[in-house]
Structures are given as C-alpha cells and as structure tokens.
Write a protein that holds these residues in place. Sequence first.
Motif, short mmCIF file in Angstrom:
data_model
loop_
_atom_site.label_atom_id
_atom_site.label_comp_id
_atom_site.label_asym_id
_atom_site.label_seq_id
_atom_site.Cartn_x
_atom_site.Cartn_y
_atom_site.Cartn_z
N LEU A 152 9.14 125.53 163.24
CA LEU A 152 8.05 124.67 162.76
C LEU A 152 8.22 124.29 161.29
O LEU A 152 7.96 123.15 160.89
N LEU A 153 8.67 125.27 160.48
CA LEU A 153 8.70 125.09 159.03
C LEU A 153 10.10 124.89 158.48
O LEU A 153 10.27 124.74 157.27
N GLN A 154 11.10 124.88 159.38
CA GLN A 154 12.50 124.74 158.98
C GLN A 154 12.89 125.83 157.96
O GLN A 154 13.47 125.54 156.92
N LEU A 155 12.56 127.06 158.32
CA LEU A 155 12.88 128.22 157.50
C LEU A 155 13.90 129.09 158.23
O LEU A 155 13.93 129.14 159.46
N ASP A 156 14.72 129.78 157.46
CA ASP A 156 15.69 130.71 158.05
C ASP A 156 14.98 131.94 158.58
O ASP A 156 14.04 132.46 157.95
N VAL A 157 15.45 132.43 159.71
CA VAL A 157 14.92 133.64 160.31
C VAL A 157 16.08 134.62 160.49
O VAL A 157 17.14 134.26 161.00
N VAL A 158 15.88 135.86 160.06
CA VAL A 158 16.88 136.91 160.27
C VAL A 158 16.21 138.00 161.12
O VAL A 158 15.63 138.95 160.58
N PRO A 159 16.27 137.87 162.45
CA PRO A 159 15.49 138.77 163.32
C PRO A 159 15.98 140.21 163.32
O PRO A 159 15.22 141.11 163.68
N ASP A 160 17.23 140.43 162.94
CA ASP A 160 17.78 141.80 162.98
C ASP A 160 18.04 142.36 161.59
O ASP A 160 18.87 143.26 161.44
N ALA A 161 17.33 141.86 160.59
CA ALA A 161 17.53 142.39 159.23
C ALA A 161 17.10 143.85 159.14
O ALA A 161 17.68 144.63 158.40
N LEU A 162 16.08 144.20 159.92
CA LEU A 162 15.59 145.58 159.97
C LEU A 162 15.87 146.17 161.34
O LEU A 162 15.79 145.47 162.36
N ILE A 163 16.16 147.45 161.38
CA ILE A 163 16.38 148.17 162.63
C ILE A 163 15.38 149.32 162.72
O ILE A 163 15.19 150.06 161.75
N ARG A 164 14.72 149.42 163.86
CA ARG A 164 13.85 150.59 164.09
C ARG A 164 14.73 151.67 164.71
O ARG A 164 15.01 151.65 165.92
N CYS A 165 15.21 152.56 163.88
CA CYS A 165 16.25 153.51 164.28
C CYS A 165 15.71 154.78 164.92
O CYS A 165 16.48 155.59 165.46
N ARG A 166 14.40 154.96 164.87
CA ARG A 166 13.81 156.15 165.46
C ARG A 166 12.55 155.79 166.22
O ARG A 166 11.69 155.06 165.70
N SER A 167 12.46 156.26 167.45
CA SER A 167 11.25 156.02 168.24
C SER A 167 10.10 156.84 167.68
O SER A 167 10.29 157.99 167.27
N THR A 168 8.91 156.26 167.68
CA THR A 168 7.74 156.96 167.14
C THR A 168 6.64 157.04 168.20
O THR A 168 6.62 156.28 169.17
N ARG A 169 5.72 157.94 167.98
CA ARG A 169 4.56 158.04 168.85
C ARG A 169 3.70 156.78 168.69
O ARG A 169 3.74 156.12 167.65
N PRO A 170 2.89 156.42 169.69
CA PRO A 170 1.91 155.35 169.50
C PRO A 170 1.02 155.65 168.30
O PRO A 170 0.52 156.76 168.14
N LEU A 171 0.82 154.65 167.45
CA LEU A 171 0.12 154.87 166.19
C LEU A 171 -1.39 154.65 166.27
O LEU A 171 -2.12 155.02 165.35
N ALA A 172 -1.84 154.05 167.37
CA ALA A 172 -3.23 153.58 167.43
C ALA A 172 -4.26 154.65 167.11
O ALA A 172 -5.26 154.38 166.46
N HIS A 173 -4.03 155.88 167.58
CA HIS A 173 -5.05 156.92 167.42
C HIS A 173 -4.70 157.93 166.31
O HIS A 173 -5.33 158.98 166.22
N LEU A 174 -3.72 157.59 165.48
CA LEU A 174 -3.35 158.47 164.38
C LEU A 174 -4.09 158.07 163.11
O LEU A 174 -4.43 156.91 162.91
N SER A 175 -4.32 159.02 162.24
CA SER A 175 -4.93 158.74 160.93
C SER A 175 -3.92 158.02 160.05
O SER A 175 -2.72 157.94 160.38
N VAL A 176 -4.40 157.50 158.92
CA VAL A 176 -3.50 156.81 157.99
C VAL A 176 -2.38 157.74 157.54
O VAL A 176 -1.20 157.37 157.52
N LYS A 177 -2.74 158.97 157.18
CA LYS A 177 -1.74 159.94 156.73
C LYS A 177 -0.74 160.25 157.83
O LYS A 177 0.48 160.31 157.59
N GLN A 178 -1.23 160.43 159.05
CA GLN A 178 -0.35 160.72 160.18
C GLN A 178 0.60 159.56 160.46
O GLN A 178 1.76 159.76 160.81
N ARG A 179 0.10 158.34 160.31
CA ARG A 179 0.95 157.17 160.54
C ARG A 179 2.10 157.12 159.54
O ARG A 179 3.25 156.86 159.91
N HIS A 180 1.79 157.37 158.28
CA HIS A 180 2.84 157.36 157.26
C HIS A 180 3.88 158.45 157.53
O HIS A 180 5.08 158.24 157.37
#
Length: 242
Positions: free
Chosen positions: A151-179
């Motif tokens: 839409l905006l004619q901007l470059d996209v780098v979809p793989d610039a970041l890698i999620r290298c470790r699976s994490t628990r679902p964050l929805a029910h964790l506190s802010v401290k637990q999420r970090h």
Amino acid sequence: MKKRILDFLFPSVCFLCKEEIADGRGFFCADCFASLRFIIDPYCQYCGEPFACEHLGGKEKCCLSCEENPPPWQQARAVFVYDDASRKLILPLKYADRLENISPLAQLMSKFGKDLFADHPVLVPVPLHAFKLWSRRYNQSALLAQKLGKLLQLDVVPDALIRCRSTRPLAHLSVKQRHEELKGAFQINKTQFKKIGKRPVVLIDDILTTGATAEACVTILKEAGCEKISLLVVARACEQTL
C-alpha cells in the motif's frame, strides 16, 4: 455502470457482522462502525494510549506511565482500543484463517499510522516461533506488514527477527512474568538484517497489551544497531480493558 454491475454481483459487506453495506462504501455498517473505538487524537505519542480529554498529557502528549517508564521505542500507534468489537476483527484473523480481514486492517493501519512513515522506514513484523507458525500456517503480523508495504511502497523484511524459543501463552501472565518468559526468546537474523542497516524501523503486530513482546523485539533491534524504532498495531489494550 461498471461499478453498479460489480456492486450487484459482489455487494460490499460489513467485515464485522457480514451484513450488506447499503451504499457499498467503507468496511463497516453504521452499527458496527459505532461499536468500534477508534484511537484518535488526543493520545499518548509514545504508547498510543488514548486520553480522556485534550489537556491530559501536557504539551508532550505523554501519559504518566510513559513519563515514569519510557518505552524503548520512539512512538506507538494503534487503530482500535482492544475490546469486544475489535476482537471480532483480530481473533478470527489470528486463529480462524479469516485472511480477508488483512486488507481492511492494513488500510486502516496505513491511515492511523501515517506519521510513522514520513522517513520511509522498513517494516518488520513480530515473528512467530516455528512450531506455532507450522500449526497456524501463517504469521498474521507478517501478512499485515506485507500488505502495508504494498500500500505504502515500503520495504518489508519479514525475517529480520527470529523467535528462537517457544514460550508459554502470555495472556494470563502478569507483566513481570511476561518479561521473564520472553527473555532470550528473540534474536536477529543477521542475513536478513543487512537489508535494514541504519534505516528506521516500524515494528508491526496485531495487538499491544502490556508491551512485553514489543519491548523484547525492540531491545534486540537496538542491540543490532537500529536507532529509530516505532510501533504500529491493529489494537491496543487500555487500562480499563486490561
């Protein structure tokens, strides 16, 4: 005449309730549009939290939370408050293969985040872990980034970041637990990161809740050398909706 024929064959429908839109314009019918809480000025320039009234935030338009604990990114923008209405747009896209929601959401993001695109940034989506990507078959944040790029004619780098470790679902964790849960969860893809270099970055995600995921991604990008990073999401949870 062509437009009338197309409207007859493929009538515009509301992306929330799926009812036909009478005038064939827009993404939502009048009732659903009224139910959505768009985040418009005034809002905090740093986290996108809407203000209840104009004078809050002062000249800097900064909320108390960002003043006391500045986020690692420079600016953040969101289209909607994350509530029952916006969930009906985001969760079906995220979990139920409703890919037709990509286009209207990306178009809205391009308008509500327009001040983030002035210096022609690179768009980087928040990544999914390989196991989650395999189970879902797509990364909704990457699809939003790709559509925004077109839409905006901007470059996209979809793989610039890698999620290298699976994490628990964050929805029910506190802010401290999420970090804690997100420590070491992301890393730079050095090959792809070369496409960014020192250029400004807009990190793309669907929902901003506590900001723990975005903060983890921005921290890694900064460590790799990015100096200007902003955040654009479809919806953000506000204090009254957390």
